[in-house]
Design an enzyme around this catalytic site. Structure first.
Site, PDB file in Angstrom:
ATOM      1  CD  GLU A  41      72.261  21.072  -6.595  1.00 58.03           C
ATOM      2  OE1 GLU A  41      71.236  21.672  -6.209  1.00 58.03           O
ATOM      3  OE2 GLU A  41      72.756  21.225  -7.731  1.00 58.03           O
ATOM      4  CE  LYS A 113      69.927  25.243  -6.294  1.00 57.27           C
ATOM      5  NZ  LYS A 113      69.779  24.006  -7.105  1.00 57.27           N
ATOM      6  CB  CYS A 155      73.543  24.101  -8.414  1.00 56.18           C
ATOM      7  SG  CYS A 155      73.438  23.343 -10.068  1.00 56.18           S
TER       8      CYS A 155
END
Length: 281
Positions: A41, A113, A155
């Protein structure tokens, strides 16, 4: 096939970060086999406040960062999950987007995301508020490639089992996870969550992470980039430092395990459904 995860210690210097990625790609041994590369990321810009991402954001297909990473995938003939790139959204915020590039530099798909890191952590930063700068994605992404189906999460998504189950139900053979876990949360939960997601969904998890102190200590990340197989076995990991961790992967292991232990077929709960975008904001 071969899977390689790049562990970075990215800074706020985009040119330097891009040069590091290229220098590391030059070290890879690429042969006739399929080769999946996963970047972490924020591989091109990390540290400081999320608003710094605004300065390098661009619209989809107009991003110079997107084009630069696609060019690297083509130059080194790899399939690349290109970490995350900030892409402008309609509401004035950004998407934290991960592209999947083919070995010809073509865009095979992307993922925005979905779960934003609005969390208080007992570290030097203390408060993280990604939603001030980013808006959440509204769809899962499982992308067809010549070697199998690749799902992508980013993440903080790792904490949400429903997302991974949704990708597994969509046929994901391997799920790539670009990440920048904090040192505090990584030490506590990173490894166990990766192994749990792999075991629950009977698929490979390829997690590439940021590591160490960034920008003179203003941010500190956990590292431990890791490739986990469907049985939960750690095939390869890099606890600290920067550079590659690689392993050979046989995706047919998914098929054999699912035949012997058909967990998804035994699940008595309904398939996960995504809430509308307003509820996720």
């Amino acid at each position: 096939m071969k899977v390689s995860l790049l562990q970075c210690q990215s800074s706020r210097d985009v040119s330097s970060n891009l040069a590091f990625i290229k220098s590391q790609l030059e070290l890879l041994t690429v042969d006739s086999r399929s080769h999946l590369v996963v970047l972490p990321e924020c591989a091109l810009l990390f540290g400081g406040h999320e608003r710094h991402q605004l300065a390098i954001a661009a619209e989809h297909d107009a991003s110079e960062l997107q084009q630069a990473l696609a060019a690297l995938a083509k130059e080194f003939s790899v399939t690349m999950v290109a970490g995350t790139i900030p892409i402008t959204a309609d509401d004035g915020r950004l998407y934290s987007r991960s592209y999947l590039f083919g070995p010809q530099g073509d865009t095979l798909g992307h993922y925005d995301k979905m779960h934003l890191f609005d969390v208080d952590v007992a570290d030097g930063t203390r408060q993280y508020r990604e939603s001030d700068t980013f808006c959440p994605g509204d769809r899962i992404s499982v992308i067809d490639t010549p070697f199998g189906k690749v799902g992508i999460a980013i993440c903080y998504d790792l904490r949400f089992a429903e997302l991974f189950r949704a990708m597994a139900l969509a046929g994901a053979d391997i799920i790539a996870l670009p990440a920048a876990f904090t040192k505090v949360t990584g030490a506590a939960h990173w490894q166990v969550l990766l192994q749990a997601r792999a075991i629950e969904n009977q698929c490979f998890i390829a997690a590439a992470a940021q590591w160490g102190q960034h920008n003179e200590g203003s941010r500190e990340t956990w590292g431990q980039s890791m490739l986990v197989d469907p049985w939960g076995t750690i095939l390869a990991e890099k606890a600290q430092g920067t550079g590659w961790v690689s392993a050979d992967v046989d995706l047919s292991a998914n098929i054999e395990l699912k035949q012997k232990m058909p967990v998804q077929g035994h699940n008595r709960f309904v398939a996960p459904q995504l809430l509308d975008s307003d509820a996720n904001a």
